[in-house]
Design a protein around this motif. Structure first.
Motif, PDB file in Angstrom:
ATOM      1  N   TRP A 155      -7.472 -16.150   2.041  1.00  0.00           N
ATOM      2  CA  TRP A 155      -7.021 -15.279   0.737  1.00  0.00           C
ATOM      3  C   TRP A 155      -5.562 -15.785   0.346  1.00  0.00           C
ATOM      4  O   TRP A 155      -4.783 -16.195   1.456  1.00  0.00           O
ATOM      5  CB  TRP A 155      -6.925 -13.658   1.114  1.00  0.00           C
ATOM      6  N   TYR A 156      -5.412 -16.096  -0.827  1.00  0.00           N
ATOM      7  CA  TYR A 156      -4.142 -16.302  -1.648  1.00  0.00           C
ATOM      8  C   TYR A 156      -3.877 -14.819  -1.975  1.00  0.00           C
ATOM      9  O   TYR A 156      -4.105 -14.509  -3.131  1.00  0.00           O
ATOM     10  CB  TYR A 156      -4.119 -17.438  -2.768  1.00  0.00           C
TER      11      TYR A 156
ATOM     12  N   THR B 190      -8.819 -26.026  -0.964  1.00  0.00           N
ATOM     13  CA  THR B 190      -8.275 -25.185  -0.228  1.00  0.00           C
ATOM     14  C   THR B 190      -8.889 -25.367   1.246  1.00  0.00           C
ATOM     15  O   THR B 190      -8.209 -25.472   2.376  1.00  0.00           O
ATOM     16  CB  THR B 190      -8.433 -23.781  -0.689  1.00  0.00           C
TER      17      THR B 190
ATOM     18  N   VAL C 167      -2.436 -25.512   4.226  1.00  0.00           N
ATOM     19  CA  VAL C 167      -2.547 -24.435   3.507  1.00  0.00           C
ATOM     20  C   VAL C 167      -1.662 -23.339   3.805  1.00  0.00           C
ATOM     21  O   VAL C 167      -1.181 -22.442   3.117  1.00  0.00           O
ATOM     22  CB  VAL C 167      -4.184 -24.047   3.397  1.00  0.00           C
TER      23      VAL C 167
ATOM     24  N   VAL D  68       1.622 -22.196   1.732  1.00  0.00           N
ATOM     25  CA  VAL D  68       1.493 -21.365   0.683  1.00  0.00           C
ATOM     26  C   VAL D  68       1.920 -19.953   1.405  1.00  0.00           C
ATOM     27  O   VAL D  68       1.049 -19.464   2.651  1.00  0.00           O
ATOM     28  CB  VAL D  68       0.121 -21.233  -0.045  1.00  0.00           C
TER      29      VAL D  68
ATOM     30  N   THR E 271       1.714 -16.760   0.738  1.00  0.00           N
ATOM     31  CA  THR E 271       0.840 -15.519   0.755  1.00  0.00           C
ATOM     32  C   THR E 271      -0.482 -15.719   1.424  1.00  0.00           C
ATOM     33  O   THR E 271      -1.243 -14.973   1.429  1.00  0.00           O
ATOM     34  CB  THR E 271       0.624 -15.064  -0.570  1.00  0.00           C
ATOM     35  N   VAL E 272      -0.861 -16.690   2.090  1.00  0.00           N
ATOM     36  CA  VAL E 272      -2.163 -17.188   2.519  1.00  0.00           C
ATOM     37  C   VAL E 272      -2.238 -16.166   3.852  1.00  0.00           C
ATOM     38  O   VAL E 272      -1.421 -16.168   4.609  1.00  0.00           O
ATOM     39  CB  VAL E 272      -2.362 -18.785   2.932  1.00  0.00           C
TER      40      VAL E 272
END
Lengths: 217, 275
Positions: free
Chosen positions: B37-38, B69, B78, B81, B83-84
Motif C-alpha cells: 500500500w502507498y 512498484t 520502494v 516512499v 507511506t509504504v
C-alpha cells in the motif's frame, strides 16, 4: 475499443477469403455439372477462370503478410493472419481440383458413358455442403460447426471407396469404356481430395480459436 | 533394383521442445501473497511470482498497474516512499528480503538496477564504473582498472570508450550512457539486474544494442525487465508476467503468453485492445 482500424482490416480480409471460397465452390459445382452433361465448353471456361482464384489468393496473402509486418500482431490476431494464409492455400487447391475435374471432362469428351454418374454427383453434393459449412464456421469462428466437417469427411471417404469399387466392377465388363471410367474414378479421387482440404480448413479454424493443433483427417 | 520405403516413423530420441521448456532453472526470487500500500492505495494485491535464475523475466502491464512498484520491492527501493506498507513474503534464494535482518546494502549489492533514463554521475566514464567498487573499499588501481575494463566489456561499451575513459560521461550518446549505467551495475557483480524500461528513452539502434546486451547478460545474471514495449518483451524474455490493477493476471513462458494467453484480459492487452 482500440485498434478499430486493424479490426476492420481483419474483417475485410475475412470477407476476401469468403469471396475466394465462393469462387472455388462455384468452379467445383460447375465442373461436376459439366461432367454430368459432358459439356466441354463449360469445362474450358472453368479451366480459364481458375487464374482469378489464384490471383485472389496472391492478393489476400500479400495483404495478410503486409498486416503482419505493419501491425506486429500477437496471440489471436497473429493466429488469424496465419490461418488466413493456410486457408487460402487450401481453397486454391480446391480450385485446382475443380480444374482437374474439368480436364477429365475434356478427356472423356463425347464418348458414350453408360456407367451411372449418380454416385459421383451425390459425393459432390456432400463435398459442396462441406465447403458451405466450413466457410460459415470460419466466418463465425465456430468450432462445433468446424468439427461437423470431419464427420462429413468420413462419409465422403466411404462414398469414395464405394464409388471406385463400383467403377472397377463396371470396367471389367465394359472394356470399351475404360478411358471414361478411369476418368470418372479420377474425379472421385479429386472430390475426396477436396473434402480433405475442407477438413484442413476445419483444423485451421480450431487453431485460430483455441491455438491448438488437431488432426481431423 | 528394389526400392524400400520407410513405413514407420523412427522413435523420438530427443525430448520435444515442450518438454525442454518445462525444465526450469533454480528460483531466485519467490514472492508469496505480496501486498503493498502507498498510504490508502492498494498498489500490489496478493502477488505470487517465481523468478528464475539466469532467465529474463519481463513484466508488462498498463501504466499504474504496479509493475515498477513490484520491481522496486525486489531491492527494497520502494521503502524510500514514507507511506509504504508491505505484507507477504519475498525470498531471495530462500532468505526473506523483507526481514529487517537482511541488510539493504547487501541486498542492493546482489540486486542491481538500471533505470528508464540513463543516469550517469557527473564524472568521468572511468569513475562512473569504478564508483561502486570504490565505495566498497577497493582502492588498488590495478584492480579498479580490471573492474572497469571487464564491466565496460560486459556492457558492450569498451570498444567505443576505451580511448576516452577520462572524459565526462555526459559526452556519451543516450544509448552509450545507458550501457554505461549497465556497466556500473555490472561492476558490483550483482546476481540479479532489475531494469525499469531501460530502452524507452532510446532510439531504435540503441534499443537494439541494449536488447542484444540483455540477452548476452542472461548467461551470467538473472534479469527482470519492466517494459511497455510488448514486442521487446516477446523478443527478449523467457517468461512474462502481466500485471493489471496491482494483480498478476497471468504469468507464463513468453512464447505461450504471446501466442495463446489463458486470460481474456491478457489477450486484450497484448493485442492492443486496451491499455
Amino acid at each position: 475499443m482500440a485498434r478499430e482500424n486493424f479490426e476492420e482490416k481483419l474483417l475485410q480480409l475475412k470477407n476476401q477469403v469468403l469471396l475466394m471460397s465462393e469462387m472455388a465452390k462455384i468452379a467445383l459445382t460447375q465442373a461436376v455439372h459439366a461432367l454430368d452433361k459432358q459439356d466441354e465448353i463449360q469445362a474450358q471456361t472453368i479451366i480459364e477462370q481458375d487464374q482469378q482464384i489464384n490471383d485472389l489468393e496472391d492478393e489476400i496473402n500479400n495483404y495478410a503478410i503486409w498486416l503482419i509486418a505493419k501491425e506486429q500482431p500477437v496471440a489471436k490476431d497473429l493466429r488469424h493472419l496465419v490461418t488466413t494464409l493456410k486457408v487460402t492455400n487450401d481453397i486454391e487447391r480446391i480450385g485446382d481440383l475443380a480444374v482437374n475435374i474439368a480436364k477429365a471432362v475434356q478427356t472423356i469428351g463425347n464418348e458414350t458413358v453408360h456407367v451411372e454418374k449418380k454416385a459421383i454427383i451425390h459425393m459432390a453434393e456432400t463435398v459442396e455442403k462441406m465447403i458451405d459449412v466450413v466457410i460459415e464456421a470460419f466466418f463465425h469462428e465456430d468450432i462445433d460447426k468446424a468439427l461437423t466437417v470431419a464427420e462429413m469427411d468420413d462419409k465422403v471417404d466411404k462414398q469414395y471407396a464405394e464409388t471406385v469399387t463400383e467403377m472397377l466392377h463396371y470396367m471389367a465388363d465394359n472394356r470399351n469404356e475404360i478411358n471414361a471410367i478411369t476418368q470418372l474414378a479420377f474425379v472421385s479421387r479429386y472430390l475426396e481430395r477436396v473434402a480433405d482440404h475442407v477438413t484442413n480448413i476445419s483444423e485451421s479454424i480450431i487453431y485460430l480459436v483455441k491455438g491448438k493443433y488437431v488432426d481431423l483427417n | 533394383m528394389s526400392i524400400s520405403f520407410v513405413t514407420e516413423t523412427p522413435k523420438k530420441e530427443l525430448p520435444s521442445i515442450h518438454e525442454a521448456n518445462k525444465q526450469s532453472n533454480q528460483v531466485v526470487f519467490d514472492t508469496k501473497q505480496l501486498n503493498l500500500w502507498y498510504g490508502d492505495t492498494h498498489a500490489l494485491k496478493e502477488v505470487d511470482l517465481l523468478i528464475y535464475e539466469k532467465e529474463i523475466t519481463a513484466i508488462i502491464g498498463p501504466s499504474g498497474c504496479g509493475k515498477s512498484t513490484y520491481l522496486k520491492t525486489l531491492n527494497r527501493m520502494v521503502e524510500l516512499v514514507p507511506t509504504v506498507k508491505i505484507s507477504g513474503n519475498i525470498t531471495y534464494k530462500n532468505k526473506d528480503i523483507l526481514d529487517r535482518s537482511f541488510k539493504v546494502e547487501e541486498l542492493r549489492t546482489l540486486v542491481g538496477m538500471v533505470f528508464q533514463k540513463p543516469n550517469p554521475f557527473p564524472k568521468s566514464i572511468y569513475d562512473n564504473v569504478a564508483y561502486g567498487a570504490k565505495i566498497h573499499g577497493i582502492r588498488n588501481k590495478k584492480i579498479l582498472d580490471e573492474i572497469v575494463e571487464r564491466s565496460l566489456k560486459g556492457a558492450a561499451l569498451w570498444d567505443e570508450v576505451k580511448d576516452r575513459l577520462k572524459e565526462n560521461a555526459y559526452g556519451l550518446s543516450g544509448g552509450q550512457q545507458q550501457r554505461l549505467c549497465i556497466a556500473r551495475t555490472l561492476a558490483i557483480e550483482p546476481d540479479v539486474i532489475l531494469m525499469d524500461e531501460p530502452t524507452s528513452a532510446l532510439d531504435p539502434i540503441s534499443t537494439s544494442k541494449i536488447e542484444e546486451l540483455i540477452q548476452t547478460l542472461k548467461k551470467d545474471y538473472s534479469i527482470i525487465i519492466v517494459t511497455h514495449n510488448m514486442q521487446q518483451a516477446a523478443r527478449i524474455s523467457d517468461r512474462t508476467a502481466f500485471f493489471l490493477n496491482g494483480e498478476v493476471v497471468e504469468y507464463d513462458k513468453t512464447e505461450k503468453l504471446f501466442s495463446n494467453p489463458n486470460d481474456k484480459r491478457t489477450e486484450d492487452y497484448i493485442t492492443g485492445r486496451f491499455g
